[in-house]
Design a protein around this motif. Structure first.
Motif, PDB file in Angstrom:
ATOM      1  N   PRO A   1       0.826  -1.234  -0.075  1.00 47.40           N
ATOM      2  CA  PRO A   1       0.021   0.092   0.084  1.00 47.40           C
ATOM      3  C   PRO A   1       0.693   1.351  -0.007  1.00 47.40           C
ATOM      4  O   PRO A   1       0.420   2.324  -0.479  1.00 47.40           O
ATOM      5  CB  PRO A   1      -0.915  -0.134   1.227  1.00 47.40           C
ATOM      6  CG  PRO A   1      -0.669  -1.697   1.696  1.00 47.40           C
ATOM      7  CD  PRO A   1       0.513  -2.204   1.245  1.00 47.40           C
TER       8      PRO A   1
ATOM      9  N   THR B   1      -5.213  -1.032  -1.273  1.00 51.87           N
ATOM     10  CA  THR B   1      -5.790   0.042  -0.342  1.00 51.87           C
ATOM     11  C   THR B   1      -5.246   0.484   0.960  1.00 51.87           C
ATOM     12  O   THR B   1      -5.005   1.514   1.523  1.00 51.87           O
ATOM     13  CB  THR B   1      -7.349   0.557  -0.349  1.00 51.87           C
ATOM     14  OG1 THR B   1      -7.562  -0.851   0.274  1.00 51.87           O
ATOM     15  CG2 THR B   1      -7.908   0.446  -1.635  1.00 51.87           C
ATOM     16  N   GLY B   2      -4.559  -0.460   1.603  1.00 48.65           N
ATOM     17  CA  GLY B   2      -4.157  -0.551   2.950  1.00 48.65           C
ATOM     18  C   GLY B   2      -3.775  -1.600   3.768  1.00 48.65           C
ATOM     19  O   GLY B   2      -4.018  -2.973   2.912  1.00 48.65           O
TER      20      GLY B   2
ATOM     21  N   PRO C   1      -4.363   0.143  -7.604  1.00 52.64           N
ATOM     22  CA  PRO C   1      -5.294   0.665  -7.290  1.00 52.64           C
ATOM     23  C   PRO C   1      -6.073   0.016  -6.071  1.00 52.64           C
ATOM     24  O   PRO C   1      -6.533   0.477  -5.089  1.00 52.64           O
ATOM     25  CB  PRO C   1      -6.281   1.090  -8.219  1.00 52.64           C
ATOM     26  CG  PRO C   1      -5.680   1.022  -9.535  1.00 52.64           C
ATOM     27  CD  PRO C   1      -4.361  -0.205  -9.319  1.00 52.64           C
ATOM     28  N   GLU C   2      -6.212  -1.304  -6.326  1.00 56.08           N
ATOM     29  CA  GLU C   2      -6.854  -2.162  -5.040  1.00 56.08           C
ATOM     30  C   GLU C   2      -6.138  -2.300  -4.007  1.00 56.08           C
ATOM     31  O   GLU C   2      -6.802  -2.653  -2.954  1.00 56.08           O
ATOM     32  CB  GLU C   2      -7.028  -3.704  -5.657  1.00 56.08           C
ATOM     33  CG  GLU C   2      -8.042  -3.733  -6.813  1.00 56.08           C
ATOM     34  CD  GLU C   2      -7.428  -3.326  -8.389  1.00 56.08           C
ATOM     35  OE1 GLU C   2      -7.926  -3.788  -9.335  1.00 56.08           O
ATOM     36  OE2 GLU C   2      -6.124  -3.101  -8.269  1.00 56.08           O
TER      37      GLU C   2
ATOM     38  N   LEU D   1      -6.172  -4.953   4.164  1.00 56.27           N
ATOM     39  CA  LEU D   1      -6.669  -5.480   2.866  1.00 56.27           C
ATOM     40  C   LEU D   1      -6.655  -6.923   3.247  1.00 56.27           C
ATOM     41  O   LEU D   1      -5.664  -7.432   3.378  1.00 56.27           O
ATOM     42  CB  LEU D   1      -6.101  -5.020   1.768  1.00 56.27           C
ATOM     43  CG  LEU D   1      -6.437  -5.497   0.151  1.00 56.27           C
ATOM     44  CD1 LEU D   1      -7.816  -5.400   0.080  1.00 56.27           C
ATOM     45  CD2 LEU D   1      -5.528  -5.274  -0.743  1.00 56.27           C
TER      46      LEU D   1
END
Length: 144
Positions: free
Chosen positions: A72, A82-83, A79-80, A86
């Motif tokens: 991340p 995210t953190g 883009p997936e 996840l």
């Protein structure tokens, strides 16, 4: 004399890394992906994807790019990615390389990363959705 630690064999290494997280079975992975609770990541090489097909909705990331695409904090992340919370389910052909890949993602702080027990072959054997590879265009999410 300094004691030298005995090198691990691959079977012992797999046992150790798998003890560090809960692996997931195909039906549970399918349900998690359908509900948006997990990102399926297919790390199989192109010849296997072309031969056996794709899991609809799975993101295809070559194994040698996995950490760069899912970190991340990375400049080359998807883009997936995210953190760190996840939930990633890594999928290889039979569930071996994906275990090592999931352990690597844990080292990047993706503490919910796991892998699919039995890999793509278990997914297919469970009768879950598979679609043929459509083209040789850019690799990304498989569409349904």
């Amino acid at each position: 004399m300094v004691a030298v630690e005995r090198p691990l064999g691959i079977d012992e290494l797999l046992e150790r890394v798998r003890a560090g997280y809960q692996r997931i079975e195909a039906p549970e992975a399918h349900e998690a992906a359908q509900s948006g609770a997990a990102l399926l990541v297919d790390i199989r090489y192109a010849a296997l994807r072309e031969r056996d097909g794709l899991i609809p909705g799975a993101v295809v990331v070559e194994r040698n790019e996995l950490e760069w695409r899912l970190d991340p904090q990375g400049s080359h992340r998807l883009p997936e990615a995210t953190g760190h919370a996840l939930r990633v389910v890594v999928i290889c052909n039979e569930g071996y390389a994906s275990s090592l890949a999931a352990a690597s993602l844990h080292q990047l702080g993706l503490h919910r990363a796991t892998d699919l027990v039995g890999g793509f072959q278990a997914w297919r054997a469970a009768g879950l959705p598979v679609e043929p590879v459509r083209s040789q265009g850019p690799v990304g999410p498989a569409t349904s």
